[in-house]
Scaffold this motif. Structure first.
Motif, mmCIF file in Angstrom:
data_model
loop_
_atom_site.group_PDB
_atom_site.id
_atom_site.type_symbol
_atom_site.label_atom_id
_atom_site.label_comp_id
_atom_site.label_asym_id
_atom_site.label_seq_id
_atom_site.Cartn_x
_atom_site.Cartn_y
_atom_site.Cartn_z
ATOM 1 N N TYR A 220 0.845 -1.193 0.000
ATOM 2 C CA TYR A 220 0.000 0.000 0.000
ATOM 3 C C TYR A 220 0.882 1.245 0.000
ATOM 4 N N TRP A 221 0.481 2.235 -0.830
ATOM 5 C CA TRP A 221 1.207 3.502 -0.905
ATOM 6 C C TRP A 221 0.226 4.640 -0.628
ATOM 7 N N GLU A 222 0.644 5.569 0.202
ATOM 8 C CA GLU A 222 -0.192 6.739 0.468
ATOM 9 C C GLU A 222 -0.295 7.608 -0.783
ATOM 10 N N GLN A 223 -1.437 8.245 -0.958
ATOM 11 C CA GLN A 223 -1.640 9.131 -2.106
ATOM 12 C C GLN A 223 -0.704 10.329 -2.013
ATOM 13 N N ASN A 224 -0.046 10.628 -3.116
ATOM 14 C CA ASN A 224 0.864 11.764 -3.198
ATOM 15 C C ASN A 224 0.136 12.909 -3.911
ATOM 16 N N HIS A 225 -0.379 13.859 -3.137
ATOM 17 C CA HIS A 225 -1.194 14.936 -3.724
ATOM 18 C C HIS A 225 -0.369 15.851 -4.632
ATOM 19 N N LYS A 226 0.902 16.037 -4.294
ATOM 20 C CA LYS A 226 1.772 16.843 -5.150
ATOM 21 C C LYS A 226 1.928 16.179 -6.511
ATOM 22 N N LEU A 227 2.090 14.858 -6.465
ATOM 23 C CA LEU A 227 2.204 14.100 -7.715
ATOM 24 C C LEU A 227 0.896 14.154 -8.492
ATOM 25 N N ASP A 228 -0.232 14.057 -7.782
ATOM 26 C CA ASP A 228 -1.536 14.098 -8.442
ATOM 27 C C ASP A 228 -1.687 15.354 -9.284
ATOM 28 N N ASP A 229 -1.207 16.485 -8.760
ATOM 29 C CA ASP A 229 -1.316 17.742 -9.490
ATOM 30 C C ASP A 229 -0.514 17.688 -10.791
ATOM 31 N N SER A 230 0.565 16.888 -10.791
ATOM 32 C CA SER A 230 1.418 16.789 -11.976
ATOM 33 C C SER A 230 0.792 15.941 -13.068
ATOM 34 N N ILE A 231 0.028 14.907 -12.657
ATOM 35 C CA ILE A 231 -0.423 13.934 -13.660
ATOM 36 C C ILE A 231 -1.924 13.960 -13.940
ATOM 37 N N LYS A 232 -2.686 14.724 -13.156
ATOM 38 C CA LYS A 232 -4.139 14.601 -13.268
ATOM 39 C C LYS A 232 -4.694 15.074 -14.612
#
Length: 452
Positions: free
Chosen positions: A203-215
């Motif tokens: 299990y990996w915690e959601q990376n919100h900074k990464l989400d902004d890059s790929i969404k």
């Protein structure tokens, strides 16, 4: 002047040009050929350089060409012998490229060839063929579910990646789970050694900074592994991985359905290899999203079917059990039912817990050491019998409330004595602990006069 003009046209043409003389054996059969003339495009397309090839036999330049599946010498010899024009596609094992060749013989034993590199077109055709086959497999998802390991293997090969990971996203928990990792088995073994645990099932915690890059994009590139996972895994592990496996860019491909993110592919490319399969993976990721959604619908239906079969034995067992919180699990350790007390103590509702594992909703630690305690559900599933449980356990709820508890876990079996699930009964014992401490304190006060 005209000769110079046409010679210049050939020399500056983007199409590869070469002039060959066929060599025959004693029986008059073509057995080799020499390259007598060529232009700059020929050098560029084939990777062969003038000083290395001019006037030399092709078998000296490329020794294995005589055994090549496409038999270049035979093809050229036929054109030279019959004096006719021919077009064919040939693959060079040595150069690892496909060529479209136009050849004709201006005079006996001589041949002129024009080369076009069609490797890219051939690769696109292979990609489309793979996409059709892969899509058929996804459309036929059945009760056994999506074959994530096979998908990771296919994806790694088609994208020429070093490693490929398939991760699924749980919206409610805000976590990703690695369903499969593909790559050289020995290399994956080294990764496990570096991390100290297997990535599959992690299990990996959601990376919100990464989400902004790929969404906003289906395909997102990162120049290095560090750029993607900095802060998620240790810097020393990142450096070691990049050094040991010579990793280059990292590509994340979102898997969506109806604009909902279901997961992603993460591709770790070899150093120096550029990912160039955007069109293929965009189509495939959408098809995989449909398959994952279908798999989840099948899972929900299977859970409902299990509920119907399970209900009688579950109620029988829970009626015989004593305790406040009650959670029932199937034989895979997934939640089927939980009562109101269990909802209060764990912080999870019945609707969102169904289908989740015990580890995700029943987090217990040792009261003194705070070390994680293995789920009693897993112990019962492994042994098939009542599990000896530790004392002094703390249940940490979803909202981080700590509850001192006592726990009982028992197997549920059908009429044929087959293990069909586990019932977990637990009670909050804060008041009992308080009373116990008061009794111990009173006993201590009684002992003091005797000591004095």
């Amino acid at each position: 002047m005209e000769d110079n003009f046409y010679k210049q046209l050939i020399e500056e043409s983007p199409t590869g040009y070469a002039y060959h003389r066929i060599i025959h054996d004693k029986d008059g059969n073509p057995c080799d050929y020499k390259i007598l003339e060529f232009n700059a495009a020929y050098e560029s397309i084939t990777g062969l350089k003038g000083s290395d090839i001019i006037g030399k036999r092709i078998t000296d330049i490329i020794p294995i060409i005589a055994h090549d599946e496409y038999d270049w010498i035979k093809r050229y010899g036929e054109v030279a012998m019959h004096g006719r024009r021919a077009e064919f596609e040939l693959y060079s094992e040595t150069l690892k490229k496909w060529y479209k060749v136009t050849a004709y013989s201006p005079k006996k034993s001589c041949i002129v060839t024009y080369f076009i590199d069609i490797s890219s077109e051939k690769e696109q055709i292979r990609d489309m063929e793979w996409l059709v086959q892969a899509s058929e497999r996804l459309l036929n998802v059945d009760e056994t579910g999506v074959k994530y390991a096979e998908i990771a293997d296919d994806f790694m090969r088609i994208c020429h990646a070093k490693f490929a990971l398939v991760n699924l996203y749980d919206v409610e928990e805000g976590k990703f789970t690695t369903k499969a990792i593909s790559g050289d088995k020995a290399a994956i073994g080294k990764i496990i050694d570096i991390f100290g645990y297997s990535l599959t099932g992690k299990y990996w915690e959601q990376n919100h900074k990464l989400d902004d890059s790929i969404k906003q994009n289906t395909v997102t590139r990162f120049s290095s592994l560090k750029e993607l996972v900095d802060g998620v895994i240790s810097k020393s592990a990142i450096v070691l991985l990049e050094k040991v496996f010579l990793l280059g860019e990292v590509v994340v491909i979102r898997i969506t359905h109806n604009n909902v993110v279901l997961g992603d592919f993460t591709l770790l490319m070899p150093r120096g290899v550029i990912f160039n399969k955007d069109a293929v993976v965009e189509i495939y990721s959408k098809q995989l999203g449909i398959a994952i959604e279908r798999e989840r619908e099948i899972d929900k239906r299977k859970i409902l079917e299990k509920l119907l079969l399970f209900e009688k034995e579950w109620f029988k067992t829970t009626l015989l059990s004593i305790g406040d919180g009650v959670i029932a699990f199937d034989n895979e350790g997934k939640v089927l039912l939980m009562n109101n007390s269990a909802e209060v103590l764990t912080g999870y509702k019945q609707e969102e817990s169904t289908g989740k594992s015990a580890d995700m909703i029943f987090n217990i630690v040792d009261e003194k050491t705070k070390n994680h305690i293995e789920s009693p559900v897993n112990k019962v599933l492994e042994s098939g019998s009542l599990s000896a449980l530790e004392n002094n356990m703390i249940l940490i709820s979803r909202t981080k409330v700590e509850w001192p508890i006592d726990v009982d876990a028992a197997p549920i079996k059908d009429q044929e004595n087959n293990l069909i699930g586990v019932v977990l009964v637990f009670r909050e014992i804060t008041e009992q602990r308080k009373q116990q401490k008061e009794i111990e304190y009173l006993n201590f006060l009684k002992i003091i006069p005797c000591i004095i």
